[in-house]
Structures are given as C-alpha cells and as structure tokens.
Design an enzyme around this catalytic site. Sequence first.
Site, PDB file in Angstrom:
ATOM      1  N   ASP A  12       0.858  -1.183   0.000  1.00 20.54           N
ATOM      2  CA  ASP A  12       0.000   0.000   0.000  1.00 20.54           C
ATOM      3  C   ASP A  12       0.899   1.240   0.000  1.00 20.54           C
ATOM      4  OD1 ASP A  12      -2.168   1.667   0.124  1.00 20.54           O
ATOM      5  OD2 ASP A  12      -2.657   1.244   2.214  1.00 20.54           O
ATOM      6  N   ASP A 106      -2.679   2.367  -6.240  1.00 19.02           N
ATOM      7  CA  ASP A 106      -1.635   2.448  -5.221  1.00 19.02           C
ATOM      8  C   ASP A 106      -1.617   1.280  -4.250  1.00 19.02           C
ATOM      9  OD1 ASP A 106      -4.052   3.220  -4.078  1.00 19.02           O
ATOM     10  OD2 ASP A 106      -3.135   4.651  -2.721  1.00 19.02           O
ATOM     11  N   GLU A 107      -2.310   0.204  -4.546  1.00 20.53           N
ATOM     12  CA  GLU A 107      -2.228  -0.954  -3.663  1.00 20.53           C
ATOM     13  C   GLU A 107      -2.497  -2.240  -4.429  1.00 20.53           C
ATOM     14  OE1 GLU A 107      -5.179  -1.684  -0.599  1.00 20.53           O
ATOM     15  OE2 GLU A 107      -6.514  -0.197  -1.517  1.00 20.53           O
TER      16      GLU A 107
END
Length: 292
Positions: A12, A106-107
């Site tokens: 993350d 983003d993860e």
Amino acid sequence: MAPGSRTILHVDMDAFYASVEQRDDPELRGQPVVVGGGGNRGVVAAASYEVRKFGVRSAMSMADARRRCPNLVQVRPRMAHYKAVSKQIFAIFREFTPLVEGLSRDEAFLDVTGSRKLHGSGPEIALGIKEKILEQTQLTASVGVAENKLVAKIASDLDKPDGLCVITADTVHDRLDPLPVGVIPGIGRKTLDRLEALNIRSVRDLRLAPDRDLESVFGRYAGRTRERAAGIDNRPVVAEREEKSVSAEETYDTDLAERRDMEKELLRLAEATARRLHRSELQAGTVQVKIR
C-alpha cells in the site's frame, strides 16, 4: 513463514497522490497537502500525513477538510501522471512475481509463494520491493506479510508510513486480537453500533462471541465473520481482473441550473467515457447517469 504455507504481501503506497505532489514540488514537502478538486464541494482524493494530524482523510468533503485545517494546501489531481507512476510501481511488483492483484493505482496483493527460492523469504521480498520503489520513484510503501490476503491487508496498515509488518500463523491471534473490530473488512458504522451494543469491541471479542450474538448481527455470514476474526482467509490472489465499469464524473462549484449547460456537460462526460472504452477495446452493456 512455514515452508508449505502461502506467502502473501499487501503493498500500500503511503498517501500516494499527495506524496507524488510533494515529491514533484519541494515547496509542498512538510505542508498539509490534500489532493482534490471542485472547491468546497469537492472530495479529498488523498491527504498527506501532515494534514491527517488534523483529522483530514480521503473521501472527506473539501469543506470539512478546510474546517479542520484552515491552512491546508489544495492541489488539483493529475490522474494521468499518477497512472504513469503507478505503472512504474506495478512493473516492480512483477519483477518479483506474476501473481499481482491490483486493487487500485496504489495498492495490490502479491502472491510470492513461488518466488521464495529465487528472492528469499516473504519479509526479504517485501524489503526488496520497498527499496526498489524508493530507489525508482522516491516514494515509500507500507507492506504487510502474512499467509493470506485478509491478514496481509490488516498488517500493511499497522506500521504506516514506510512500514513492514509480518504476521505469522503463530502470531496472528496476538496481533489481531487487541485491534478494534472495525479492522475486519465489511464492518461499517451501523454494524459497529450493533456490535458495541453487544460489548463486542475488539477482534478477540468478535472471535470469541457466542453464536447467537454473531447470528443476530451477521445472519448467515456469522461463520465467515468469525473466521475473519480468527485470521482465516482462503481467497487466492487473482492476477487478472476483468474491468467491470468505465466512467467519468465531475463535481461543480456552482449548481448547473440550465438544461443547455447540463446537456453540454453530459455530452462532454459521455465522450470522455466513450474514449476510454475505445482505448480499452470494450463495449458497454449498460449505461448509467448519476446526478447528485
């Protein structure tokens, strides 16, 4: 991790959009930065750690964010730029394993079980990924390492920012039990209120709660909820996810009151959506219009 067990990472990025803006503009470093548009009617897309101290979080209205932190610095999103940085990051993931399940820009979940002989243990792989991301993008990531997706995702949030948290089968109860019950996915505000009325506040409370209490709140999902509280999750990491929807939307500082203005904006957003469909070589089966 035991030799026969799975090794799952949840990576993350830390305050991704805001961190990219602070990286690109040195004057923003150390400042309470929020990324979002639309004036006071807009929504916070990302909040730097400096502004989170004031209680500002993503998905909060910009008006509420300004009330909490009057001197915040608002930056308009640069989605194409974030997408390009995200591609860099996901390319790093795939250097370690082809089993990458992206959840957002983003993860992602990574199954590195088959990569251990080549790249080392789960924690070693996680550290290698963090170092490569920092070297190539000057951004930090937090990583959770566990035997399944549920526990890895919880772990990644326990040592932010720039964290690396490992939870093994031997330590899962010790690490999860003291946490607030809200860390279990799918437990929202209303459910939390019902659990509070039953004095179920921690993950341990949830794991050990009587069947009748869990059934009164979760119904036929009571058993699955207890398994989650025990850190049990057999879901695989799915490398390819079929795209379910393509959309475009806009938040306006001033209401659109004239029909001509509404139709103009609707056409613009429809054209943007059509371009995305065309680039992805997709066809739409259902068209929805959201007006708020």
